[in-house]
Design a protein around this motif. Sequence first.
Motif, mmCIF file in Angstrom:
data_model
loop_
_atom_site.group_PDB
_atom_site.id
_atom_site.type_symbol
_atom_site.label_atom_id
_atom_site.label_comp_id
_atom_site.label_asym_id
_atom_site.label_seq_id
_atom_site.Cartn_x
_atom_site.Cartn_y
_atom_site.Cartn_z
ATOM 1 N N ILE A 215 7.349 -8.025 -14.120
ATOM 2 C CA ILE A 215 7.189 -8.124 -12.667
ATOM 3 C C ILE A 215 8.552 -8.120 -11.978
ATOM 4 O O ILE A 215 8.750 -7.460 -10.945
ATOM 5 N N ALA A 216 9.524 -8.844 -12.531
ATOM 6 C CA ALA A 216 10.860 -8.896 -11.923
ATOM 7 C C ALA A 216 11.511 -7.517 -11.919
ATOM 8 O O ALA A 216 12.112 -7.102 -10.917
ATOM 9 N N LEU A 217 11.394 -6.789 -13.019
ATOM 10 C CA LEU A 217 11.974 -5.449 -13.067
ATOM 11 C C LEU A 217 11.234 -4.500 -12.135
ATOM 12 O O LEU A 217 11.857 -3.642 -11.483
ATOM 13 N N ALA A 218 9.897 -4.626 -12.068
ATOM 14 C CA ALA A 218 9.138 -3.775 -11.154
ATOM 15 C C ALA A 218 9.510 -4.061 -9.709
ATOM 16 O O ALA A 218 9.635 -3.149 -8.881
ATOM 17 N N TRP A 219 9.699 -5.347 -9.373
ATOM 18 C CA TRP A 219 10.087 -5.726 -8.010
ATOM 19 C C TRP A 219 11.482 -5.210 -7.688
ATOM 20 O O TRP A 219 11.758 -4.722 -6.595
ATOM 21 N N THR A 220 12.394 -5.321 -8.641
ATOM 22 C CA THR A 220 13.772 -4.870 -8.414
ATOM 23 C C THR A 220 13.849 -3.359 -8.245
ATOM 24 O O THR A 220 14.525 -2.853 -7.344
ATOM 25 N N LEU A 221 13.146 -2.616 -9.106
ATOM 26 C CA LEU A 221 13.212 -1.159 -9.089
ATOM 27 C C LEU A 221 12.146 -0.527 -8.206
ATOM 28 O O LEU A 221 12.058 0.704 -8.140
ATOM 29 N N GLN A 222 11.350 -1.383 -7.542
ATOM 30 C CA GLN A 222 10.312 -0.902 -6.630
ATOM 31 C C GLN A 222 9.380 0.097 -7.315
ATOM 32 O O GLN A 222 9.141 1.206 -6.836
ATOM 33 N N VAL B 44 11.652 4.966 -19.204
ATOM 34 C CA VAL B 44 10.917 4.079 -20.106
ATOM 35 C C VAL B 44 10.707 4.834 -21.412
ATOM 36 O O VAL B 44 10.058 5.880 -21.441
ATOM 37 N N LEU B 45 11.260 4.291 -22.512
ATOM 38 C CA LEU B 45 11.302 4.999 -23.784
ATOM 39 C C LEU B 45 10.588 4.181 -24.852
ATOM 40 O O LEU B 45 10.362 2.973 -24.695
ATOM 41 N N PRO B 46 10.265 4.837 -25.949
ATOM 42 C CA PRO B 46 9.674 4.084 -27.063
ATOM 43 C C PRO B 46 10.639 3.024 -27.562
ATOM 44 O O PRO B 46 11.861 3.171 -27.473
ATOM 45 N N PRO B 47 10.121 1.928 -28.093
ATOM 46 C CA PRO B 47 11.010 0.849 -28.558
ATOM 47 C C PRO B 47 11.912 1.314 -29.686
ATOM 48 O O PRO B 47 11.497 2.045 -30.576
ATOM 49 N N GLY B 48 13.184 0.913 -29.608
ATOM 50 C CA GLY B 48 14.143 1.237 -30.646
ATOM 51 C C GLY B 48 14.786 2.592 -30.526
ATOM 52 O O GLY B 48 15.662 2.938 -31.326
ATOM 53 N N SER B 49 14.418 3.401 -29.525
ATOM 54 C CA SER B 49 15.005 4.735 -29.397
ATOM 55 C C SER B 49 16.457 4.670 -28.934
ATOM 56 O O SER B 49 17.333 5.320 -29.500
ATOM 57 N N VAL B 50 16.736 3.903 -27.899
ATOM 58 C CA VAL B 50 18.101 3.680 -27.410
ATOM 59 C C VAL B 50 18.209 2.227 -26.984
ATOM 60 O O VAL B 50 17.188 1.583 -26.670
ATOM 61 N N PRO B 51 19.420 1.666 -26.931
ATOM 62 C CA PRO B 51 19.565 0.290 -26.438
ATOM 63 C C PRO B 51 19.126 0.187 -24.976
ATOM 64 O O PRO B 51 19.458 1.032 -24.155
ATOM 65 N N GLY B 52 18.351 -0.809 -24.660
ATOM 66 C CA GLY B 52 17.865 -0.997 -23.305
ATOM 67 C C GLY B 52 17.239 -2.358 -23.142
ATOM 68 O O GLY B 52 17.445 -3.275 -23.945
ATOM 69 N N ILE B 53 16.429 -2.522 -22.087
ATOM 70 C CA ILE B 53 15.782 -3.795 -21.772
ATOM 71 C C ILE B 53 14.363 -3.763 -22.334
ATOM 72 O O ILE B 53 13.544 -2.955 -21.895
ATOM 73 N N GLY C 175 11.390 -14.906 -3.920
ATOM 74 C CA GLY C 175 10.922 -14.147 -5.082
ATOM 75 C C GLY C 175 11.747 -12.907 -5.334
ATOM 76 O O GLY C 175 12.078 -12.582 -6.484
ATOM 77 N N ARG C 176 12.084 -12.207 -4.258
ATOM 78 C CA ARG C 176 12.937 -11.018 -4.409
ATOM 79 C C ARG C 176 14.299 -11.402 -4.986
ATOM 80 O O ARG C 176 14.827 -10.724 -5.863
ATOM 81 N N TRP C 177 14.846 -12.516 -4.500
ATOM 82 C CA TRP C 177 16.157 -12.952 -4.992
ATOM 83 C C TRP C 177 16.085 -13.306 -6.472
ATOM 84 O O TRP C 177 16.944 -12.892 -7.256
ATOM 85 N N PHE C 178 15.058 -14.067 -6.868
ATOM 86 C CA PHE C 178 14.921 -14.424 -8.279
ATOM 87 C C PHE C 178 14.667 -13.192 -9.141
ATOM 88 O O PHE C 178 15.136 -13.114 -10.283
ATOM 89 N N ALA C 179 13.928 -12.212 -8.618
ATOM 90 C CA ALA C 179 13.683 -10.981 -9.374
ATOM 91 C C ALA C 179 14.991 -10.226 -9.603
ATOM 92 O O ALA C 179 15.257 -9.718 -10.701
ATOM 93 N N LEU C 180 15.823 -10.150 -8.571
ATOM 94 C CA LEU C 180 17.115 -9.469 -8.711
ATOM 95 C C LEU C 180 17.992 -10.175 -9.738
ATOM 96 O O LEU C 180 18.637 -9.526 -10.574
ATOM 97 N N GLN C 181 18.027 -11.496 -9.679
ATOM 98 C CA GLN C 181 18.851 -12.234 -10.627
ATOM 99 C C GLN C 181 18.343 -12.065 -12.051
ATOM 100 O O GLN C 181 19.128 -11.911 -12.998
ATOM 101 N N THR C 182 17.027 -12.056 -12.217
ATOM 102 C CA THR C 182 16.457 -11.842 -13.550
ATOM 103 C C THR C 182 16.798 -10.460 -14.072
ATOM 104 O O THR C 182 17.192 -10.297 -15.244
ATOM 105 N N ALA C 183 16.676 -9.439 -13.221
ATOM 106 C CA ALA C 183 16.987 -8.073 -13.641
ATOM 107 C C ALA C 183 18.457 -7.932 -14.020
ATOM 108 O O ALA C 183 18.798 -7.270 -15.007
ATOM 109 N N GLU C 184 19.338 -8.559 -13.251
ATOM 110 C CA GLU C 184 20.769 -8.475 -13.569
ATOM 111 C C GLU C 184 21.073 -9.144 -14.907
ATOM 112 O O GLU C 184 21.861 -8.627 -15.712
#
Length: 807
Positions: A459-466, A441-450, A22-31
């Motif tokens: 969940i994948a981003l939370a797992w990756t960034l702890q 974590v910013l409001p949507p559309g403020s800057v380019p991001g995820i 799960g950790r591996w798949f979370a890292l790959q998803t985040a990347e």
Amino acid sequence: MNRRRWALLGGTILLVAALVGGRWFALQTAERLWAATIPFGAAYLHGLALARTWQWIVAGAAVAWGVGHCYLVYRAIGSVQMPRRVGDIEIVEAVPHRLLVTVTLLGGLLYGGGLAWAIGDVWRQAVLAGAPPHFGAVDPVLGRDLGYYLGELPWDRTRQGILLLATLTAAALITALYAAIGSLRLHAGRLRASPHARAHLGITLAGLALAFLWGAHLDPAETVAGLAGTVSHATLAIRLPAADVVAVVALGTALLSAAWGWWDRPGVVGTAWLSLLVTMLAAYWILPPGLQRTQTNRLETADTLLTNERAALDRLAYDADAKDWRPGVQAPAAVLAGIPAWDALRVSERALHDSAVGPGLAVVRVALGRGGDWLLGLAPDGASLLHVTPLPTWQAVHEGAWAQAPGPLQARESDSELLFSRVPRAPPQTWFGMGFTEYAVLPPGSVPGIPLEGTWRRIALAWTLQSTELAREQTAGRTLVWRRDALERFSVLAPFAEFEAPTAAVLGDSLWWVSWGYVEGETFPLVDPVTWNGRTLRYRHPGLIAALNAVTGTTRIWLSPRADSLSAAWAHIAAPLVEPAATIPPALLAALPYPADGFRIAAVVLAREDSANRQLRPADPFTLVARDGEDTTSHLWTAQTFEDTARPPNLRGILAGTVTGGGPSLQLWSPAVPPRVPVVLASDPNREAGVLRAWPLDAQTVLTVQARFWQPEHSAVTARLDSVYVSIGPLVAGDTTPALALRALLRGPALADSSPAASLRRVRALVARMDSALATGRMSRFGVLYDSLRALLRGVPRGVAAPGAPR
């Protein structure tokens, strides 16, 4: 009970697999999500996949090696019986073969996993060896292209080291195992081994001997690359023939070791290995020092030629090829206008205290939240960057003061103070830069991001960034900004390079963080190594330029306009992540300072070419804005002076570097007749000397500027400009500002008139000016004039004042 044990074991295995997988798949998803936010994200993911493939290859080969050797030992075991006592009766039970197989597999997995960990990450050497650089020049000893030492030799050494480590550890492991099961033992002073053990151990020892044979084959190139010590003709005359002898003995040892499985002569095999070890010890450690001393005198002339080759390769390896600089005649006032009197440290302290900075510099405050605040030092014209200073405590100290003043500020030198103003069209807020180590974590559309959309994505981003916050429903629909630190982002996109601390450039209404990326190598022919950040290097070039937009996070990496062959090879491998130099915006290139780390190394290399007569002074480079006498355009220069070891010292030259449309350019000014180094200001308990900056006015004359600051010890008072001393040749004059000091220095022929009458007139003029300064309360002005009066009364002409003399 057995079912429960197996169920518990199976559940534990499934839980571990779920957590690891799960950790591996979370890292790959985040990347993958982050790659979608950057240009050329597909190329970035391809690089990750390539690195991951090599990791799997190494891990798979290491595990197969470990399990294979353990399994071969298992095949030699007939049965294992374990005694067990029941009351007064001792029972011997045979260990089940299923348990032996399990122990064998676990032992092999542990050994293979440890071996893979010891080997480490090798994908960079493997990839570069597949497309090595080509310099078009060869080393003077072996005649190999210089690119071989940077692209192919490291991979050859890595593979030879892997073979040596694998065979050595395997030989030690299986010897212990065979001895434990009785297949290998000493009997009547002779080694006895079963045919199976002899064949297994003999083939492994043959592989170990081949590793030594491979090492002997690489030894000449390693010797030329300096890995065996300082390269000299005496060293080469010993090591090159010795490597051939070691190779022959190692080949014979490998053949005898392999034949041991069918030819039971352990004494012959032992003698062969003893001969190999003695030969290696003599060839690499015993004979070279003694023979080198006896041949040094005979080869002294040849070593002189080798020294000349080494100097040229040193300059090539460290980008220290400075052109001979013959500056044109320049007006002192024009040169003085581009030389700041303040230094970055005092600029930062003054800005923290009362938003004021020093002469010739500009300060920009980049505010943003969790990232911290920064000072950007700009050149006197406000267009070129001089220095970047982090201020991690600024927000805590000046939260209230700056609450009503968002956005960047700049400050320029006046005669004695600093004047603040807003940077035109600069962004009021930034989300990327130096020190921005946390995600946002910013409001949507403020800057380019995820976009935080979808349960698994959060969940994948939370797992990756702890961070459990990202998995909550409150973050749904918002935008995640990740990897906001400039150095982190550059290093992730170009892991084959090392980036120096970035500088900032305000281009139009955009703020960019820009950094030079260096490619490095531990092997390069003949050069003397340098130690940098705890590593011993023999090659380092600033071949890449990386830029990060402070508002949008747009990241670009380019090949430098004057890139070396190694940088070009990496750019070809990493394309299109590394873009051609022709696509660099001219405005961005014009705002770049000379590579700071590269300049320091180049200065050290050039200084040690003439170590008896040249040393760095001051220890750190300084910056200024000037013309080189031929180009009418002013550039930002990084410079450092050289002096000799005489007392008083002579000025041996000035090393200066700038960036033009053709890339970094390094020049060395060496006067035909070295002038005396001007008097350096001394510090006292209340006054501290600033940086001494020097710049040539013509082919023989140099102008220097050095400030002194009023900064009492153990006082909270920030530094303020006390006086400035300007010199032209041997003459020095001081005043409260650089312009007044230069005016005093250029007052005319009275400087050359040392008659008693002229001296008396100067004394009267000085006393009158001191009286006027005292009447108006200008004590710093009074102190400067007093320094000049003391020097004059000692019989020293005005201008040769010893400004550091005690009051």
